[in-house]
Structure formats: C-alpha cells, structure tokens
Design a protein around this motif. Structure first.
Motif, PDB file in Angstrom:
ATOM      1  N   VAL A   1       0.853  -1.190   0.000  1.00 16.57           N
ATOM      2  CA  VAL A   1       0.000   0.000   0.000  1.00 16.57           C
ATOM      3  C   VAL A   1       0.887   1.236   0.000  1.00 16.57           C
ATOM      4  CG1 VAL A   1      -1.608   1.316   1.446  1.00 16.57           C
ATOM      5  CG2 VAL A   1      -1.917  -1.156   1.176  1.00 16.57           C
ATOM      6  N   HIS A   2       0.560   2.197  -0.867  1.00 17.50           N
ATOM      7  CA  HIS A   2       1.379   3.411  -0.951  1.00 17.50           C
ATOM      8  C   HIS A   2       0.512   4.663  -0.886  1.00 17.50           C
ATOM      9  CE1 HIS A   2       4.768   0.921  -2.042  1.00 17.50           C
ATOM     10  NE2 HIS A   2       3.979   0.294  -2.892  1.00 17.50           N
ATOM     11  N   ILE A   3       0.932   5.608  -0.061  1.00 16.06           N
ATOM     12  CA  ILE A   3       0.263   6.915  -0.044  1.00 16.06           C
ATOM     13  C   ILE A   3       1.301   7.981  -0.402  1.00 16.06           C
ATOM     14  CG2 ILE A   3      -1.601   6.355   1.577  1.00 16.06           C
ATOM     15  CD1 ILE A   3       0.089   7.711   3.799  1.00 16.06           C
ATOM     16  N   TYR A   4       0.908   8.910  -1.235  1.00 18.38           N
ATOM     17  CA  TYR A   4       1.870   9.942  -1.630  1.00 18.38           C
ATOM     18  C   TYR A   4       1.178  11.185  -2.136  1.00 18.38           C
ATOM     19  CZ  TYR A   4       0.964   7.593  -6.130  1.00 18.38           C
ATOM     20  OH  TYR A   4       0.355   7.016  -7.215  1.00 18.38           O
ATOM     21  N   ARG A   5       1.979  12.250  -2.164  1.00 12.79           N
ATOM     22  CA  ARG A   5       1.485  13.519  -2.683  1.00 12.79           C
ATOM     23  C   ARG A   5       2.047  13.674  -4.086  1.00 12.79           C
ATOM     24  NH1 ARG A   5       4.032  16.002   2.659  1.00 12.79           N
ATOM     25  NH2 ARG A   5       5.424  14.302   2.072  1.00 12.79           N
TER      26      ARG A   5
ATOM     27  N   LYS B   1       5.073   6.891   6.575  1.00 13.64           N
ATOM     28  CA  LYS B   1       4.593   6.153   5.405  1.00 13.64           C
ATOM     29  C   LYS B   1       4.771   6.987   4.133  1.00 13.64           C
ATOM     30  CE  LYS B   1       2.429   2.704   3.385  1.00 13.64           C
ATOM     31  NZ  LYS B   1       2.907   1.307   3.395  1.00 13.64           N
ATOM     32  N   LEU B   2       4.483   8.293   4.244  1.00 14.78           N
ATOM     33  CA  LEU B   2       4.643   9.172   3.078  1.00 14.78           C
ATOM     34  C   LEU B   2       6.088   9.135   2.585  1.00 14.78           C
ATOM     35  CD1 LEU B   2       2.723  12.493   3.919  1.00 14.78           C
ATOM     36  CD2 LEU B   2       2.189  10.877   2.084  1.00 14.78           C
ATOM     37  N   ALA B   3       7.024   9.232   3.520  1.00 10.97           N
ATOM     38  CA  ALA B   3       8.441   9.256   3.132  1.00 10.97           C
ATOM     39  C   ALA B   3       8.801   7.960   2.412  1.00 10.97           C
ATOM     40  CB  ALA B   3       9.311   9.471   4.362  1.00 10.97           C
ATOM     41  N   ASP B   4       8.366   6.819   2.955  1.00 10.26           N
ATOM     42  CA  ASP B   4       8.672   5.530   2.320  1.00 10.26           C
ATOM     43  C   ASP B   4       8.028   5.437   0.937  1.00 10.26           C
ATOM     44  OD1 ASP B   4       9.990   4.779   4.552  1.00 10.26           O
ATOM     45  OD2 ASP B   4       8.490   3.321   5.253  1.00 10.26           O
ATOM     46  N   SER B   5       6.733   5.744   0.893  1.00 11.78           N
ATOM     47  CA  SER B   5       5.999   5.590  -0.365  1.00 11.78           C
ATOM     48  C   SER B   5       6.533   6.545  -1.426  1.00 11.78           C
ATOM     49  CB  SER B   5       4.507   5.884  -0.181  1.00 11.78           C
ATOM     50  OG  SER B   5       3.904   4.959   0.671  1.00 11.78           O
ATOM     51  N   GLU B   6       6.798   7.780  -1.016  1.00  9.55           N
ATOM     52  CA  GLU B   6       7.234   8.759  -2.015  1.00  9.55           C
ATOM     53  C   GLU B   6       8.588   8.367  -2.605  1.00  9.55           C
ATOM     54  OE1 GLU B   6       6.470  12.423   0.094  1.00  9.55           O
ATOM     55  OE2 GLU B   6       4.337  12.313  -0.421  1.00  9.55           O
ATOM     56  N   ALA B   7       9.448   7.786  -1.782  1.00 11.92           N
ATOM     57  CA  ALA B   7      10.737   7.320  -2.317  1.00 11.92           C
ATOM     58  C   ALA B   7      10.508   6.159  -3.287  1.00 11.92           C
ATOM     59  CB  ALA B   7      11.656   6.901  -1.175  1.00 11.92           C
ATOM     60  N   ALA B   8       9.687   5.206  -2.886  1.00 10.11           N
ATOM     61  CA  ALA B   8       9.464   4.031  -3.740  1.00 10.11           C
ATOM     62  C   ALA B   8       8.730   4.409  -5.031  1.00 10.11           C
ATOM     63  CB  ALA B   8       8.676   2.975  -2.967  1.00 10.11           C
ATOM     64  N   MET B   9       7.726   5.276  -4.913  1.00  5.98           N
ATOM     65  CA  MET B   9       6.941   5.632  -6.093  1.00  5.98           C
ATOM     66  C   MET B   9       7.732   6.518  -7.048  1.00  5.98           C
ATOM     67  SD  MET B   9       4.285   3.858  -5.938  1.00  5.98           S
ATOM     68  CE  MET B   9       5.305   2.678  -5.089  1.00  5.98           C
ATOM     69  N   ALA B  10       8.638   7.323  -6.507  1.00  2.99           N
ATOM     70  CA  ALA B  10       9.474   8.153  -7.382  1.00  2.99           C
ATOM     71  C   ALA B  10      10.300   7.258  -8.307  1.00  2.99           C
ATOM     72  CB  ALA B  10      10.381   9.061  -6.557  1.00  2.99           C
ATOM     73  N   VAL B  11      10.756   6.134  -7.785  1.00  2.87           N
ATOM     74  CA  VAL B  11      11.552   5.216  -8.605  1.00  2.87           C
ATOM     75  C   VAL B  11      10.672   4.619  -9.716  1.00  2.87           C
ATOM     76  CG1 VAL B  11      12.852   3.036  -8.589  1.00  2.87           C
ATOM     77  CG2 VAL B  11      13.134   4.678  -6.715  1.00  2.87           C
ATOM     78  N   GLN B  12       9.490   4.150  -9.336  1.00  2.00           N
ATOM     79  CA  GLN B  12       8.606   3.574 -10.359  1.00  2.00           C
ATOM     80  C   GLN B  12       8.245   4.612 -11.423  1.00  2.00           C
ATOM     81  OE1 GLN B  12       5.092   1.595  -8.885  1.00  2.00           O
ATOM     82  NE2 GLN B  12       6.272   0.135  -7.658  1.00  2.00           N
ATOM     83  N   ALA B  13       7.865   5.807 -10.961  1.00  2.00           N
ATOM     84  CA  ALA B  13       7.432   6.852 -11.889  1.00  2.00           C
ATOM     85  C   ALA B  13       8.582   7.258 -12.806  1.00  2.00           C
ATOM     86  CB  ALA B  13       6.922   8.059 -11.105  1.00  2.00           C
ATOM     87  N   GLN B  14       9.774   7.364 -12.226  1.00  2.00           N
ATOM     88  CA  GLN B  14      10.937   7.772 -12.995  1.00  2.00           C
ATOM     89  C   GLN B  14      11.271   6.738 -14.083  1.00  2.00           C
ATOM     90  OE1 GLN B  14      12.114  10.823 -12.545  1.00  2.00           O
ATOM     91  NE2 GLN B  14      13.482  10.501 -14.306  1.00  2.00           N
ATOM     92  N   ASN B  15      11.085   5.456 -13.757  1.00  5.72           N
ATOM     93  CA  ASN B  15      11.313   4.411 -14.763  1.00  5.72           C
ATOM     94  C   ASN B  15      10.406   4.582 -15.965  1.00  5.72           C
ATOM     95  OD1 ASN B  15      13.345   2.898 -13.675  1.00  5.72           O
ATOM     96  ND2 ASN B  15      11.960   1.615 -12.459  1.00  5.72           N
TER      97      ASN B  15
END
Ligand code: TRP
Length: 348
Positions: A84-88, A321-335
């Motif tokens: 589960v990921h939450i992010y801005r 959770k935001l810090a974790d998700s935002e780091a993980a999602m930035a990688v996916q989005a950047q790919n």
C-alpha cells in the motif's frame, strides 16, 4: 514494468471529503487493500497539483492534504502493508514532466469536448477579477492520465464524472503505444472497472437537495452534501430536508423518485446491505418521515464512529509512510518517464 497489477486512485485535497467520496472512491480501494493487497499494488494519492484547477485557499492547502491522508487511515487503509502506498503528487516530479509530454500529443478539440471542462469552465475563473478559465482546468485530464500511466495502473475506481477522463487516458496511452512502441500499460475500460470493484452504485451517491446530480464537493451550497466532518446535528438537518417527491409511496425508482432512491441507497451502502433488501422494508410506505429518520440514525452512527477514528489517527505514522511511499513511487514513476523520454527522443 511492475510485477503486480496496480490499483490506483487520487482524492483531491481542496475541499472536505464527503460520503460520496468515501463510498465511491475510498471504500472500494480500501476493501481491496485489506483483502487482496498481496495480489496487487495499491496506490492512494493526493493530487495536490490538481487543487489549483479551481480557486482555493492556498494558506490551508497543507492542512487539507494532511486531513485527506488522515481520512484514508480512518477509513481503514492499512499503512503497515508494504503493498500500500500513499503519496502527494507534487512530491514526485515525474507527474508534471510526463504531463507536458502528453500535452504535446493531445488534441485541443479532444480536451474541449470533456464535459467536466465544459461544465466547470462556465463557473470557474482563476482570478477574482476575471472570468477567464485557466489552462490548468483545460488540461487537467492530461495530468490525471499521467497520474495513472506512470504506475501502469490497471484499475481505477471511477464515478460517472471521471469516466470520460479515464477513456481519454486509454486513448492517449494507445496513441503513444502505436506511435512509439509499448511505453504504457493501458488501464481497463470503465465497464471492466465497475465489474472489478463490484460497487458501481456506491460511485454514484446523489446530492440530497438535488438528486439529479452527483454528490460533489465542488457544490457551493453544500446543502445536499454529507461531509465526513459534519456534526450529527448538521447531517440530520441535511437528511431531514432532503428533496423527495409528492407521490406519497416509497418505491425504488431512480427516474420518478430520485430523492427516495438516494435515501434508500445511503441506507444500503452504509450498512453494506443489498439495496433491494432495504427497499423491501420500506416499499409502499406512504410517509417519508420514518425513512428519513432511519437514514439519519444510520448516517449519524457512521459519522460518529468515523470521526472518533479520525481523531485518533497518528500523524507521525502518516509522515513515515509518506516518506517511504514517495521514495518508492518516485523510482517507479521515474522508470516510466525514462522509457517515454527515450521513446520520444529526449534521452539516448
Ligand atoms: N480527477 C479526480 C477527481 O477530481 C482526482 C484524480 C486526479 C484522480 N488524478 C487521478 C482520480 C487519477 C483517479 C486517478 O476526483
């Protein structure tokens, strides 16, 4: 590309969330997160950049964003689940970058035909002085497409007001794939979304004072909108003065008795019952008062319990959770972004 299919939705931060958002947008995805998070990746994000498409109070935006995140948790989102990921949105720059690229492959006419744009551009201006609509409102669906395509999301719970934007997302993804090779995963079509979530009725909670239209936070008066933060007193008044009809016999008929239908549906959704079971209890009754009273009881019980949970939410847990998700999602989005940048010739 990601291994697990992605379920994704964004809930806007510029207004209070209401029962329609809760039942239509939040619950379907939170149910999935609680029941099937091992099979899916669940992305629940705050589209903060989308907030500026209508005029807002910028001084309270941070607080609104936090409040939305608290609502996710109070509604039962399992923060400890690694799927589960939450992010801005604005914390992941790829959203803005992909939007620009997609903008350049999106037709002006295509955007002009979006019904939400046509509706909202009549009433919204971006400065106090002018009547002019912003370019942001115009290309808002392109940013929404980027939100979805960056994570290769397949499933997005969509209400009627967002169906056209989802169709556009599919169109632009297919257009880019045809031209540049398989850069995007194409999300499922609207009907498949409804089948997947199995809750399409919940996506259509109507306004209590104007049951012809969907309950919407952008509604100015708020008379027919049950906000998640409404006190039981305020909520009761809205329900007791809900618009009904003069037929004097309860039936579940969305065309002739849309107000009554809305009340019956609210009862059903909030108690997780089949609407037809609720209908059979009230069918043929000549007084509308008892139905309204019963809805009031169910709604106020729900609100009281929800607000208790909301008050107990731990902000620190959200920040982590935001810090974790935002780091993980930035990688996916950047790919994804890099794949697109290469495909269009921006990167070697
Ligand atoms: N446009 C949606 C709304 O106004 C919010 C949103 C932004 C969204 N990006 C999204 C919803 C991506 C689903 C997927 O309600």
């Amino acid at each position: 590309m990601n291994q697990k299919p992605v379920i994704l939705t964004g809930l806007r931060a510029n207004n209070d969330l209401h029962i329609g958002n809760y039942l239509g947008g939040l619950l379907p995805i939170i149910d999935m997160a609680n029941q099937r998070a091992d099979e899916y990746q669940i992305n629940l994000f705050v589209p903060d950049l989308h907030s500026f498409t209508t005029r807002i109070n910028h001084a309270t935006l941070q607080e609104s964003i936090m409040q939305n995140l608290r609502v996710f948790v109070a509604a039962g989102l399992p923060l400890s689940d690694p799927n589960v990921h939450i992010y801005r949105q604005s914390y992941i720059p790829a959203h803005s970058e992909l939007t620009w690229i997609l903008d350049c492959f999106t037709g002006y006419g295509e955007m002009s035909r979006m019904t939400q744009f046509k509706d909202k551009s009549k009433s919204s201006s971006f400065t106090e002085e002018s009547t002019s609509t912003s370019v942001g409102l115009f290309n808002y669906p392109v940013l929404m497409a980027a939100d979805i395509l960056l994570y290769g999301a397949k499933y997005i719970p969509v209400g009627d007001d967002q169906s056209q934007h989802l169709e556009f997302t599919r169109d632009i993804a297919q257009r880019m794939n045809n031209r540049f090779g398989d850069v995007f995963i194409v999300p499922e079509a609207v009907t498949a979304q409804h089948e997947f979530f199995g809750k399409d009725q919940g996506l259509r909670v109507k306004d209590l004072s104007d049951p012809g239209k969907k309950m919407s936070k952008s509604d100015e008066s708020g008379k027919g909108v049950l906000f998640l933060t409404d006190s039981p007193d305020v909520a009761s008044k809205k329900i007791m003065s809900a618009t009904t009809d003069s037929l004097g016999s309860i039936a579940y008929n969305k065309v002739e008795q849309p107000g009554i239908a809305t009340l019956l549906e609210l009862m059903a959704f909030l108690q997780a019952k089949d609407v037809h079971d609720v209908v059979s209890e009230y069918q043929g009754q000549e007084q509308y008062g008892p139905l309204k009273t019963a809805v009031t009881t169910v709604v106020t019980e729900f609100l009281t319990s929800f607000q208790t949970k909301l008050a107990a939410v731990d902000d620190t847990a959200i920040m982590h959770k935001l810090a974790d998700s935002e780091a993980a999602m930035a990688v996916q989005a950047q790919n994804t972004l890099l794949r697109v940048q290469r495909a269009v010739g921006l990167r070697p």
